[in-house]
Design an enzyme around this catalytic site. Structure first.
Site, PDB file in Angstrom:
ATOM      1  N   GLN A  64      82.912  77.210 -17.201  1.00  0.00           N
ATOM      2  CA  GLN A  64      83.028  78.198 -16.129  1.00  0.00           C
ATOM      3  C   GLN A  64      83.280  79.617 -16.637  1.00  0.00           C
ATOM      4  O   GLN A  64      83.020  80.572 -15.910  1.00  0.00           O
ATOM      5  CB  GLN A  64      84.138  77.779 -15.163  1.00  0.00           C
ATOM      6  CG  GLN A  64      83.815  76.463 -14.461  1.00  0.00           C
ATOM      7  CD  GLN A  64      84.884  76.049 -13.477  1.00  0.00           C
ATOM      8  OE1 GLN A  64      85.800  75.320 -13.831  1.00  0.00           O
ATOM      9  NE2 GLN A  64      84.775  76.490 -12.246  1.00  0.00           N
ATOM     10  N   ARG A 121      96.184  77.181 -19.091  1.00  0.00           N
ATOM     11  CA  ARG A 121      95.405  75.932 -19.131  1.00  0.00           C
ATOM     12  C   ARG A 121      93.925  76.288 -19.297  1.00  0.00           C
ATOM     13  O   ARG A 121      93.347  76.971 -18.451  1.00  0.00           O
ATOM     14  CB  ARG A 121      95.624  75.127 -17.844  1.00  0.00           C
ATOM     15  CG  ARG A 121      94.769  73.882 -17.813  1.00  0.00           C
ATOM     16  CD  ARG A 121      94.942  73.004 -16.575  1.00  0.00           C
ATOM     17  NE  ARG A 121      93.994  71.913 -16.698  1.00  0.00           N
ATOM     18  CZ  ARG A 121      93.166  71.487 -15.747  1.00  0.00           C
ATOM     19  NH1 ARG A 121      93.195  72.020 -14.531  1.00  0.00           N
ATOM     20  NH2 ARG A 121      92.306  70.525 -15.991  1.00  0.00           N
ATOM     21  N   HIS A 166      86.443  68.927 -19.442  1.00  0.00           N
ATOM     22  CA  HIS A 166      86.304  69.483 -18.087  1.00  0.00           C
ATOM     23  C   HIS A 166      84.805  69.513 -17.763  1.00  0.00           C
ATOM     24  O   HIS A 166      84.235  70.567 -17.491  1.00  0.00           O
ATOM     25  CB  HIS A 166      86.952  70.863 -18.003  1.00  0.00           C
ATOM     26  CG  HIS A 166      87.341  71.275 -16.610  1.00  0.00           C
ATOM     27  ND1 HIS A 166      88.623  71.672 -16.278  1.00  0.00           N
ATOM     28  CD2 HIS A 166      86.615  71.363 -15.472  1.00  0.00           C
ATOM     29  CE1 HIS A 166      88.660  71.986 -14.987  1.00  0.00           C
ATOM     30  NE2 HIS A 166      87.459  71.815 -14.477  1.00  0.00           N
ATOM     31  N   ASN A 210      89.667  66.041 -16.872  1.00  0.00           N
ATOM     32  CA  ASN A 210      89.889  66.746 -15.621  1.00  0.00           C
ATOM     33  C   ASN A 210      89.119  66.068 -14.496  1.00  0.00           C
ATOM     34  O   ASN A 210      87.893  65.939 -14.570  1.00  0.00           O
ATOM     35  CB  ASN A 210      89.415  68.190 -15.723  1.00  0.00           C
ATOM     36  CG  ASN A 210      89.599  68.928 -14.407  1.00  0.00           C
ATOM     37  OD1 ASN A 210      90.722  69.261 -14.038  1.00  0.00           O
ATOM     38  ND2 ASN A 210      88.511  69.157 -13.685  1.00  0.00           N
ATOM     39  N   GLU A 211      89.827  65.651 -13.467  1.00  0.00           N
ATOM     40  CA  GLU A 211      89.225  65.120 -12.247  1.00  0.00           C
ATOM     41  C   GLU A 211      88.065  64.151 -12.482  1.00  0.00           C
ATOM     42  O   GLU A 211      86.924  64.432 -12.100  1.00  0.00           O
ATOM     43  CB  GLU A 211      88.732  66.273 -11.350  1.00  0.00           C
ATOM     44  CG  GLU A 211      89.842  67.176 -10.855  1.00  0.00           C
ATOM     45  CD  GLU A 211      89.321  68.265  -9.893  1.00  0.00           C
ATOM     46  OE1 GLU A 211      88.099  68.404  -9.735  1.00  0.00           O
ATOM     47  OE2 GLU A 211      90.148  68.970  -9.310  1.00  0.00           O
ATOM     48  N   ASN A 351      95.724  68.146  -9.102  1.00  0.00           N
ATOM     49  CA  ASN A 351      94.984  69.265  -8.518  1.00  0.00           C
ATOM     50  C   ASN A 351      94.966  69.069  -7.013  1.00  0.00           C
ATOM     51  O   ASN A 351      94.423  68.085  -6.514  1.00  0.00           O
ATOM     52  CB  ASN A 351      93.533  69.309  -9.035  1.00  0.00           C
ATOM     53  CG  ASN A 351      93.455  69.637 -10.512  1.00  0.00           C
ATOM     54  OD1 ASN A 351      94.460  69.912 -11.160  1.00  0.00           O
ATOM     55  ND2 ASN A 351      92.256  69.612 -11.049  1.00  0.00           N
ATOM     56  N   TYR A 353      94.119  70.937  -3.248  1.00  0.00           N
ATOM     57  CA  TYR A 353      93.527  72.073  -2.544  1.00  0.00           C
ATOM     58  C   TYR A 353      93.658  71.974  -1.031  1.00  0.00           C
ATOM     59  O   TYR A 353      93.835  72.971  -0.355  1.00  0.00           O
ATOM     60  CB  TYR A 353      92.039  72.210  -2.902  1.00  0.00           C
ATOM     61  CG  TYR A 353      91.818  72.717  -4.305  1.00  0.00           C
ATOM     62  CD1 TYR A 353      91.830  74.085  -4.573  1.00  0.00           C
ATOM     63  CD2 TYR A 353      91.620  71.838  -5.367  1.00  0.00           C
ATOM     64  CE1 TYR A 353      91.645  74.563  -5.866  1.00  0.00           C
ATOM     65  CE2 TYR A 353      91.439  72.309  -6.663  1.00  0.00           C
ATOM     66  CZ  TYR A 353      91.450  73.665  -6.907  1.00  0.00           C
ATOM     67  OH  TYR A 353      91.285  74.142  -8.185  1.00  0.00           O
ATOM     68  N   GLU A 419      96.139  72.434 -10.882  1.00  0.00           N
ATOM     69  CA  GLU A 419      95.279  73.377 -10.155  1.00  0.00           C
ATOM     70  C   GLU A 419      95.749  73.476  -8.723  1.00  0.00           C
ATOM     71  O   GLU A 419      96.118  72.473  -8.111  1.00  0.00           O
ATOM     72  CB  GLU A 419      93.807  72.922 -10.121  1.00  0.00           C
ATOM     73  CG  GLU A 419      93.079  73.059 -11.420  1.00  0.00           C
ATOM     74  CD  GLU A 419      91.610  72.623 -11.325  1.00  0.00           C
ATOM     75  OE1 GLU A 419      91.020  72.677 -10.230  1.00  0.00           O
ATOM     76  OE2 GLU A 419      91.075  72.211 -12.375  1.00  0.00           O
ATOM     77  N   GLU A 473      81.478  78.800 -10.446  1.00  0.00           N
ATOM     78  CA  GLU A 473      82.126  77.734  -9.683  1.00  0.00           C
ATOM     79  C   GLU A 473      81.117  76.631  -9.339  1.00  0.00           C
ATOM     80  O   GLU A 473      80.849  76.333  -8.176  1.00  0.00           O
ATOM     81  CB  GLU A 473      82.806  78.324  -8.452  1.00  0.00           C
ATOM     82  CG  GLU A 473      83.807  77.398  -7.768  1.00  0.00           C
ATOM     83  CD  GLU A 473      84.960  76.894  -8.649  1.00  0.00           C
ATOM     84  OE1 GLU A 473      85.489  77.691  -9.456  1.00  0.00           O
ATOM     85  OE2 GLU A 473      85.299  75.715  -8.529  1.00  0.00           O
ATOM     86  N   TRP A 474      80.545  76.033 -10.398  1.00  0.00           N
ATOM     87  CA  TRP A 474      79.666  74.872 -10.271  1.00  0.00           C
ATOM     88  C   TRP A 474      78.532  75.123  -9.278  1.00  0.00           C
ATOM     89  O   TRP A 474      77.845  76.114  -9.367  1.00  0.00           O
ATOM     90  CB  TRP A 474      80.510  73.628  -9.930  1.00  0.00           C
ATOM     91  CG  TRP A 474      81.735  73.524 -10.806  1.00  0.00           C
ATOM     92  CD1 TRP A 474      83.039  73.680 -10.420  1.00  0.00           C
ATOM     93  CD2 TRP A 474      81.782  73.305 -12.236  1.00  0.00           C
ATOM     94  NE1 TRP A 474      83.880  73.549 -11.501  1.00  0.00           N
ATOM     95  CE2 TRP A 474      83.142  73.322 -12.628  1.00  0.00           C
ATOM     96  CE3 TRP A 474      80.815  73.081 -13.233  1.00  0.00           C
ATOM     97  CZ2 TRP A 474      83.560  73.135 -13.950  1.00  0.00           C
ATOM     98  CZ3 TRP A 474      81.229  72.892 -14.551  1.00  0.00           C
ATOM     99  CH2 TRP A 474      82.575  72.919 -14.890  1.00  0.00           C
TER     100      TRP A 474
END
Ligand code: NAG
Ligand code: NAG
Ligand code: NAG
Length: 544
Positions: A64, A121, A166, A210-211, A351, A353, A419, A473-474
């Site tokens: 990213q 991070r 990630h 990550n995730e 994480n 949101y 996150e 952002e993807w």
């Protein structure tokens, strides 16, 4: 304290007899996290401070921000491949240059210092270090880059918190099947060991993956992330399976080979949205629990309890049989693998949101898919505020509930929030610097974390804001702008410009929480003796 008894009963029942998660078990603990959990002060600001050693961080990820996609010997990642194909990403944006962080270590350190974070991070790009994914071919320029970054952070008194993976898998490993191939666990472990060896003298906080939920689901079920596969209800579970084994192997390598000298900690980062039952009915509560189990429990249960959550095993077996399959689409672990994976996380990286409302809904046999396996429908309460991201409705109280759910289900493990953040939607030409919505989001979520810590006894050890700068952002390219710092991907020098939230986040960090009223008085210098009187009076309530 009243929640301890039911929790232990529940845990012991599962461990000793393999009892299923029945409705009765659910109801034992949902008293607190579900709808009866109506703290009358739910939406009020709690004043107070976190422990002195609390971690304050901000995060990024290699693909990213780094750019330099083909420089100095870096190999291709699946994200290079995916973004270079048309129509995958908003306006065909890509991470070729991104924030150019590969060439802007000094600029990034400057803004990290301005924020006053204790930790940064970031993630390592596997193909930058190992261009073909294997340790047969090490790219020293990649190692040098991360050495320079880590050294610069430490010189600035900022500790590195390093994610090994990630999502930017070396393309050459995708070419042999990627995460659906079991052998990836071995390759990941070798890569991890190399990183511990090269950087572990200075990196004391490691995050393996990550995730994995998002990597498995968006990349292999929905096809909207690299590698872009749409194998509904099948590959997603094999990918998750390999990732769990990869994580566990790396944890064991660190634990036995590197930890004795390096003395750091290592965990995994999982995404966990809160699922709030749409009604008080037992069916909706069980559906809401399934929502959290399929997202967070899928990975946390094998690590913190052992094996997949019973409800996942039951649901997927039931659905597989209904399709006429003889065995479940969810792979099973051997006893040895269950033991290999159990206990392999020093903390849970969370994480968070958003929150969704969940109701029970039995689905048809076809189509087959991850969502269909859950027999639930999730949506947002229209009264929750909208943001620049359709799936992100700020629900601060859901943050406190998911932390409590973790505490209750996994015996209060240390949690590091890895996150949390919010984005505006913009093509970036307009500098949206007055981000009052982000100030509101971060303040309210940090405050829920304080309540979880002080009022509920959740062992939360750190908070990480997503993200340092606006970045790639993807699927949304540069349009979802999560940064505390504004960055325009069309600007050749990619200047980092602080948004208003930088001041407010750094004030929270400086205060290690929220100043008590008397402390504010003292800081304002306005009340003199009266402030001091309040101080002695308020001391009593400090731990409130
Ligand atoms: C952090 O501080 C708390 C008390 O404020 C203490 O209980 C804990 O052991 C400390 N943790 C570390 C890692 O130093
Ligand atoms: C949605 O929000 C409104 C307003 O806060 C509330 O009255 C209602 O109960 C919520 N609906 C659900 C299903 O939670
Ligand atoms: C920022 O936005 C808030 C709320 O919209 C407004 O009250 C404030 O005046 C703005 N500040 C600046 C510097 O524009």
């Amino acid at each position: 304290m009243m929640i301890w008894l039911p929790l232990h009963f529940f845990t012991i029942a599962i461990l000793t007899s393999g009892l299923k998660l029945t409705m009765a078990d659910t109801l034992n603990y949902d008293k607190f996290v579900y709808s009866e959990f109506n703290d009358p002060e739910r939406d009020q600001l709690l004043y107070g401070h976190f422990p002195d050693n609390f971690t304050w961080a901000v995060a990024t990820a290699s693909y990213q921000v780094e750019g330099a996609w083909n420089e100095d010997g870096k190999g291709l990642s699946i994200w290079d491949t995916f973004t270079h194909q048309p129509n995958h990403i908003y306006k065909n944006h890509n991470g070729d240059v991104a924030c150019d962080s590969y060439h802007k270590i000094a600029e990034d350190i400057d803004i990290l210092k301005d924020l006053g974070v204790t930790h940064y991070r970031f993630s390592l790009s596997w193909p930058r270090i190992l261009p073909d994914g294997t340790v047969d071919n090490i790219n020293n320029a990649g190692i040098d880059y991360y050495n320079r970054l880590i050294d610069a952070l430490i010189a600035a008194n900022i500790q590195p918190m390093v994610t090994l993976y990630h999502w930017d898998l070396p393309q050459s490993l995708q070419d042999i099947g990627g995460w659906s191939n079991d052998i990836l666990a071995v390759y990941f472990n070798l890569y991890a060991e190399l990183c511990f060896e090269k950087f572990g003298d200075r990196v004391k906080t490691w995050i393996t993956l990550n995730e994995p939920y998002i990597a498995a689901r968006m990349g292999h079920e929905m096809g909207v992330h690299a590698p872009g596969l749409r194998h509904q209800g099948t590959t997603i579970y094999r990918v998750g399976h390999t990732m769990l084994k990869a994580h566990a192997k790396a944890w064991h390598s660190y634990n036995t080979i590197y930890r004795p000298d390096q003395k750091g900690s290592i965990g995994i980062t999982l995404v966990g949205f809160w699922g709030e039952p749409a009604s008080d009915s037992d069916e909706d509560r069980a559906a809401a629990d399934r929502y959290v189990q399929f997202m967070l429990g899928w990975f946390a249960h094998p690590i913190f309890i052992g094996d997949y959550p019973d409800v996942m095993k039951e649901q997927i077996l039931k659905k597989s049989r209904a399709q006429g399959l003889t065995s479940s689409r969810l792979p099973s672990f051997t006893e040895e693998e269950i033991n290999l994976i159990r206990g392999t996380s020093d903390f849970i990286g969370l994480n968070y949101y958003t929150t969704q409302l969940v109701r029970h809904a039995e689905t048809e046999t076809l189509p087959v898919g991850f969502l269909e396996d859950q027999d639930q429908v999730a949506w947002y309460n229209e009264s929750w505020p909208k943001t620049g991201v359709p799936w992100l409705r700020p629900v601060p109280w859901g943050f406190r509930k998911i932390m409590n759910w973790i505490k209750m289900n996994y015996d209060n493990p240390p949690i590091i929030i890895t996150e949390n953040g919010v984005a505006e939607f913009s093509d970036g030409k307009e500098q949206l610097l007055n981000d009052t919505w982000r100030i509101q989001y971060i303040t309210s979520h940090v405050n829920e974390m304080l309540k979880a810590h002080h009022k509920d006894g959740v062992d939360v050890r750190g908070y990480t804001a997503w993200s340092l700068t606006d970045s790639f952002e993807w699927t949304a390219g540069y349009a979802y702008r999560f940064g505390l710092y504004y960055m325009n991907a069309d600007d050749p020098i990619r200047k980092r410009i602080p948004k208003a939230s930088v001041d407010s986040f750094s004030e929270i960090i400086r205060n290690n929480g929220f100043l008590l009223p008397y402390e504010q008085e003292i800081k304002m210098g306005a009340m003199g003796t009266f402030g001091k009187w309040i101080q002695s009076f308020s001391q009593v309530f400090r731990k409130g």
